[in-house]
Design an enzyme around this catalytic site. Structure first.
Site, PDB file in Angstrom:
ATOM      1  N   HIS A 159      -8.466 -22.919  -7.530  1.00 37.53           N
ATOM      2  CA  HIS A 159      -9.883 -23.310  -7.953  1.00 37.53           C
ATOM      3  C   HIS A 159     -10.974 -22.271  -7.614  1.00 37.53           C
ATOM      4  O   HIS A 159     -11.227 -21.829  -6.435  1.00 37.53           O
ATOM      5  CB  HIS A 159      -9.953 -24.536  -7.351  1.00 37.53           C
ATOM      6  CG  HIS A 159      -9.124 -25.498  -7.570  1.00 37.53           C
ATOM      7  ND1 HIS A 159      -8.152 -26.020  -6.625  1.00 37.53           N
ATOM      8  CD2 HIS A 159      -8.672 -26.169  -8.572  1.00 37.53           C
ATOM      9  CE1 HIS A 159      -7.331 -26.975  -7.221  1.00 37.53           C
ATOM     10  NE2 HIS A 159      -7.649 -27.033  -8.589  1.00 37.53           N
ATOM     11  N   SER A 197      -8.492 -28.924 -13.797  1.00 35.77           N
ATOM     12  CA  SER A 197      -9.530 -28.321 -13.126  1.00 35.77           C
ATOM     13  C   SER A 197      -9.981 -27.078 -13.060  1.00 35.77           C
ATOM     14  O   SER A 197     -11.139 -26.652 -12.898  1.00 35.77           O
ATOM     15  CB  SER A 197      -8.951 -28.525 -11.539  1.00 35.77           C
ATOM     16  OG  SER A 197      -8.175 -27.952 -10.993  1.00 35.77           O
ATOM     17  N   GLU A 231     -17.658 -21.741   7.557  1.00 39.65           N
ATOM     18  CA  GLU A 231     -16.534 -22.244   7.989  1.00 39.65           C
ATOM     19  C   GLU A 231     -16.286 -23.331   6.830  1.00 39.65           C
ATOM     20  O   GLU A 231     -16.806 -24.111   6.561  1.00 39.65           O
ATOM     21  CB  GLU A 231     -16.311 -22.764   9.427  1.00 39.65           C
ATOM     22  CG  GLU A 231     -15.251 -23.275   9.835  1.00 39.65           C
ATOM     23  CD  GLU A 231     -14.119 -22.032  10.140  1.00 39.65           C
ATOM     24  OE1 GLU A 231     -12.738 -22.451  10.053  1.00 39.65           O
ATOM     25  OE2 GLU A 231     -14.574 -21.008  10.320  1.00 39.65           O
TER      26      GLU A 231
END
Length: 233
Positions: free
Chosen positions: A196, A8, A185
Site C-alpha cells: 500500500h 486498496s 515510528e
C-alpha cells in the site's frame, strides 16, 4: 467521467488513520488521479476488494448507476483475487468476472480499460524484485488482447519504478519508508507493508495512468512531428 473499480491499491486515502499521522496516509493511485486529468474521477475502489466482492458489496452498482455513454471505467483487481485461488483463479473466476464487467461497460456505450496489478515491493536477498502476482498480470494482458480492451500495464511500470529507484530509495513510496525519513515510528505491520502506497507512490502511479489514458484518447496524434525541426541545415 472516469470511473475506478478496484482494490486498496486504487482506493481513496485513509487520511493517515492507519499510521496515526495525517502526513503518512495509505492511499491508492486512484486517489491522486484527478489531479492529473481534466475529467472528473469517481473512485469506487475499496480495500480488500476482489472481482467478486466488488459486485456483492454493491460498489459495482454504484459504478453502473453513474455510468453514461462515453465514460471510461478503469479496472484494478488482482491483489485479493489471488488469495481465493479456487473461486477466483486467474484463468477462472477472475477472468470470468472481469469479462462480465467489460461486457456491461460496453453495453452502456462506455469504454473499459484494464490495468495489471501494481507490483508488491518484495526484494529477494540477492536484490532482485520478486514477481508476486503469478499468472494474474498475464491473464489481464491476454484478456485485453482477446477482447480488444486497452491494458495499462502497472505491473511492468511499478517493477521498473522500484528497480530504477533501487531497494532503499523505493521504500519512500510506502509509509514505512516515508516515516523512517521523518524519524516517525509506525506499527510493525506498516513496517512490513510493501503493498500500500503513501502519497509519493500513489502520485507516481497516478501520473503514469493519466498519461496512458490521454494516449488512449489520442492526445498528441494530430501534433506535427518535430523530426524536421531537428534536421541540420
Amino acid at each position: 467521467m472516469i470511473h475506478l473499480a478496484g482494490d486498496s491499491t486504487v482506493a481513496p486515502t485513509d487520511g493517515g488513520a492507519t499510521s496515526g499521522h495525517p502526513a503518512l496516509p495509505l492511499l491508492g493511485w486512484g486517489d491522486e488521479l484527478a489531479a492529473f486529468l481534466e475529467e472528473p474521477v469517481a473512485n469506487r475502489a475499496f480495500g480488500g476488494a476482489t472481482t467478486r466482492s466488488f459486485r456483492e458489496q454493491g460498489n459495482w452498482k454504484l459504478v453502473t448507476d453513474g455510468l453514461r455513454a462515453g465514460d471510461t471505467v478503469v479496472f484494478g483487481f488482482g491483489h485479493n483475487d489471488q488469495k481465493e485461488p479456487d473461486a477466483l483463479a486467474a484463468h477462472g473466476g477472475y477472468r470470468e468476472r472481469l469479462t462480465a464487467f467489460i461486457e456491461e461497460v460496453r453495453a452502456a456505450d462506455a469504454k473499459p480499460v484494464l490495468t495489471t496489478s501494481v507490483e508488491r515491493r518484495m526484494f529477494a536477498p540477492d536484490g532482485t524484485l520478486r514477481h508476486s502476482h503469478g499468472p494474474y498480470p498475464a491473464e489481464v494482458r491476454r484478456l485485453g488482447r482477446e477482447l480488444d480492451v486497452p491494458v495499462i500495464d502497472l505491473n511492468v511500470f511499478t517493477r521498473w519504478l522500484y528497480t530504477s529507484l533501487g531497494q532503499e530509495e523505493s521504500a519512500a513510496l510506502f509509509v514505512h519508508g516515508a516515516a523512517a525519513a521523518r524519524g516517525i515510528e509506525v506499527s510493525a505491520d506498516l513496517k512490513k507493508d510493501n503493498t500500500h502506497f503513501t502519497t509519493a507512490g500513489a502520485v507516481a502511479v497516478a501520473r503514469f495512468v493519466a498519461e496512458a489514458l490521454r494516449a488512449l484518447a489520442g492526445e498528441g496524434a494530430d501534433a506535427a512531428p518535430a523530426g524536421l525541426e531537428l534536421i541540420r541545415k
